[in-house]
Design a protein around this motif. Structure first.
Motif, PDB file in Angstrom:
ATOM      1  N   ILE A 431      56.626  45.514  67.687  1.00  8.44           N
ATOM      2  CA  ILE A 431      57.162  45.891  68.998  1.00  8.44           C
ATOM      3  C   ILE A 431      57.681  46.019  69.579  1.00  8.44           C
ATOM      4  N   ASN A 432      58.441  46.307  69.883  1.00  7.62           N
ATOM      5  CA  ASN A 432      59.260  46.549  70.991  1.00  7.62           C
ATOM      6  C   ASN A 432      61.036  45.813  70.268  1.00  7.62           C
ATOM      7  N   SER A 433      61.231  46.373  69.569  1.00  3.01           N
ATOM      8  CA  SER A 433      62.232  44.883  68.129  1.00  3.01           C
ATOM      9  C   SER A 433      63.037  45.854  67.610  1.00  3.01           C
ATOM     10  N   ARG A 434      64.218  45.033  67.214  1.00  9.64           N
ATOM     11  CA  ARG A 434      65.294  45.899  66.980  1.00  9.64           C
ATOM     12  C   ARG A 434      65.785  44.381  65.204  1.00  9.64           C
ATOM     13  N   ASP A 435      66.129  46.066  63.940  1.00  5.69           N
ATOM     14  CA  ASP A 435      66.295  45.681  63.522  1.00  5.69           C
ATOM     15  C   ASP A 435      65.973  44.264  62.281  1.00  5.69           C
ATOM     16  N   ILE A 436      64.618  44.106  62.129  1.00  8.52           N
ATOM     17  CA  ILE A 436      63.621  43.958  61.940  1.00  8.52           C
ATOM     18  C   ILE A 436      63.665  43.106  60.513  1.00  8.52           C
ATOM     19  N   GLN A 437      63.603  42.808  59.519  1.00 13.34           N
ATOM     20  CA  GLN A 437      62.986  42.633  58.407  1.00 13.34           C
ATOM     21  C   GLN A 437      61.841  41.783  58.301  1.00 13.34           C
ATOM     22  N   LEU A 438      61.030  42.140  57.297  1.00 15.43           N
ATOM     23  CA  LEU A 438      59.658  41.411  56.980  1.00 15.43           C
ATOM     24  C   LEU A 438      59.258  42.174  55.892  1.00 15.43           C
ATOM     25  N   GLN A 439      58.865  40.853  54.789  1.00 17.44           N
ATOM     26  CA  GLN A 439      58.728  40.222  53.520  1.00 17.44           C
ATOM     27  C   GLN A 439      57.071  39.399  53.229  1.00 17.44           C
ATOM     28  N   VAL A 440      56.615  40.345  52.693  1.00 13.23           N
ATOM     29  CA  VAL A 440      55.385  39.408  52.686  1.00 13.23           C
ATOM     30  C   VAL A 440      55.217  39.044  51.447  1.00 13.23           C
ATOM     31  N   LEU A 441      54.338  38.067  51.051  1.00 15.55           N
ATOM     32  CA  LEU A 441      54.702  37.280  49.511  1.00 15.55           C
ATOM     33  C   LEU A 441      53.011  37.299  48.994  1.00 15.55           C
ATOM     34  N   GLY A 442      52.497  37.687  50.410  1.00 17.92           N
ATOM     35  CA  GLY A 442      50.990  37.686  49.809  1.00 17.92           C
ATOM     36  C   GLY A 442      50.032  39.111  50.181  1.00 17.92           C
ATOM     37  N   LYS A 443      49.274  38.702  50.519  1.00 13.72           N
ATOM     38  CA  LYS A 443      48.516  40.414  50.709  1.00 13.72           C
ATOM     39  C   LYS A 443      48.850  40.264  52.628  1.00 13.72           C
TER      40      LYS A 443
END
Length: 514
Positions: A431-443
């Motif tokens: 929320i209320n963010s910019r230029d975010i990179q998320l990576q999920v390794l599991g579930k």
């Protein structure tokens, strides 16, 4: 002259007899409480004893009613209801029992713990005042209720601020146990089941009380007693709530509406006298000055009526003195306009630089706090548990890795943040963010992206069934793993089309060619 029971009004005697008969009739169901092995004679004895007590109580009520018939209007004292008295007596037993023992152990330890305990005592006394007021008043509107709850909120904030100001204390675990659980006093604002809320706060305290037991179990038994007495406060409070306020704080149904403030200040004395009258006007011997406004207007009109002669006194300006033909004069004029006082005013009105916060990475109760990290790319959270929450706030140009399995993750007000995590059992929220990179390794079952510009989500093969909910966000891309260990990128729609199909609105994303 009639005396005794037979002198009472006939209607009152009939009502008393009827009440007593109904009471005895209701007690016949007590036989089931004794079970098959119970004695019928024991039930009869208990029935007779309770009937006698009921008759005595009815007799006292009749006497009180007869006295009220001869009492002057307005002089009838208010008799508290039975439920109200039991409610307050039970809370007073909590204060005199567990709270007193906790105060005794805290004063034995001394220092910050003793001072903290006095604040807890004051907070519980304020809550007692609130419960007492609720038992005699009807519940007010939400705005007035917030004002009534403010004293309790201020006491909670005072206790928590004391912990923050004494982070270097040797008894920091004691202070943290109290600070993490004291929000349990907010149960009076929980409308459904306040008991489980208090239990949750008690569990938050046990994280730090276990540390206290680990440090002092074999060295100082006083600290062990301190832990036991403090946790007993919340255990007994849960029991008290279950008995008297199971579904929320019980307000009076017949009393007046609650006052706007919990502590109404009484006037110390009579109203102060009115201020003295102003002094009389001062008379002097000076004569009033004549009004010259008419003469001044006449002189003004005389000058305007001069015609062309009015310009005779004007001075001719050469081209060298004209600013639009001489740039040097313009620069000089601007320098003269900037006075020292104006310069000071402009410097004082300049915006002050934003306050720089120190970075935070710590576990408080069940919450990991990651805050104000700047250009840090080696942040790792390893010791995680299933009930823990990770809260990432105001981190810029940083990378965070979360190992293990946590309950939920929240990313709030961050820029250029990289987050790599393994498993989340609840939700991941951005929320209320910019230029975010998320990576999920599991579930992860659910992701929520709100008010965010630029978000890339790298899914794993185990999390392909993840539900992604977005609102007021743009530049979102979901990257799905392929068989060759590469990713394929899919944009999340930002533009939608809504049509009326005759019965409801149908919304679907638009596909723009290009």
């Amino acid at each position: 002259m009639c005396m005794g029971y037979w002198c009472r009004p006939l209607s009152l005697s009939l009502s008393l007899s009827l009440s007593l008969s109904l009471f005895l009739f209701g007690q016949l169901g007590l036989h089931a409480l004794f079970g098959k092995a119970g004695s019928a004679r024991g039930a009869a004895v208990l029935l007779a004893e309770r009937g006698a007590r009921a008759a005595a109580q009815a007799e006292r009520s009749a006497d009180s009613h007869t006295a009220d018939l001869h009492r002057e209007p307005g002089n009838k004292p208010r008799i508290p209801a039975e439920g109200e008295s039991q409610c307050m007596d039970a809370f007073d037993r909590l204060l005199k029992g567990s709270l007193s023992e906790y105060l005794k152990n805290s004063r034995t330890i001394g220092g910050d713990v003793a001072q903290h305990a006095e604040m807890v005592q004051n907070a519980l006394q304020v809550q007692r005042t609130f419960i007492k007021m609720a038992s005699t008043h009807q519940e007010p509107a939400q705005a007035e209720l917030a004002d009534l709850l403010r004293p309790i909120s201020e006491k909670i904030e005072e206790i928590q601020n004391f912990r923050e100001k004494n982070r270097g204390s040797q008894l920091f675990n004691h202070l943290s146990a109290v600070s993490e659980s004291i929000p349990a006093l907010g149960w009076v604002a929980v409308s459904q089941k306040p008991g489980p809320y208090v239990k949750e706060m008690n569990d938050a305290a046990m994280f730090y009380t276990n540390r206290v037991l680990k440090d002092y179990k074999d060295t100082d038994p006083c600290h062990v007693e301190w832990v036991r007495s403090y946790l007993n406060i919340w255990t007994e409070l849960q029991t008290y709530i279950k008995q008297h306020h199971t579904t929320g704080l019980v307000w009076s149904k017949t009393g007046p509406v609650a006052p706007p403030s919990l502590f109404v200040a009484k006037p110390a004395g009579p109203c102060p006298p009115p201020p003295p009258p102003p002094p009389p006007p001062i008379f002097t011997d000076e004569e009033p000055k004549p009004d010259n406004s008419a003469a001044q207007r006449s002189a003004l009109f005389a000058q305007l009526n001069q015609g062309e002669a009015i310009t005779n006194r004007l001075k001719h300006v050469s081209d060298q003195q004209k600013t639009h033909k001489n740039p040097n004069l313009r620069s000089q004029g601007e320098a003269q306009k900037t006075s020292p006082t104006k310069g000071k005013a402009s410097s004082s009105s300049a915006p002050t630089p934003a306050k720089k916060h120190s970075p935070v990475l710590e576990l408080e109760g069940k919450k990991w706090r990651v805050e104000y990290q700047e250009q840090t790319h080696d942040l790792v959270i390893e010791e995680t548990e299933l009930k823990q929450v990770v809260y990432i706030f105001s981190c810029n140009n940083s990378t965070i890795q979360i190992k293990g399995k946590v309950n939920s993750i929240i990313v709030d007000n961050c820029k250029k943040l990289g987050l790599v995590f393994e498993n989340v059992v609840g939700i991941l929220e951005v929320i209320n963010s910019r230029d975010i990179q998320l990576q999920v390794l599991g579930k992860v079952p659910t992701m929520s992206i709100n008010k965010t510009e630029g978000c890339h989500v790298y899914l794993s093969k185990e999390s392909l069934d993840c539900e992604i909910v977005s609102a007021k966000s743009s530049e979102m891309n979901i990257l799905v793993p392929q068989e060759d260990d590469d990713y394929r990128e899919f944009p999340v729609p930002e533009q939608f089309k809504t049509v009326w199909d005759g019965s409801k609105l149908v919304t679907e994303p638009t596909e723009l060619a290009g």
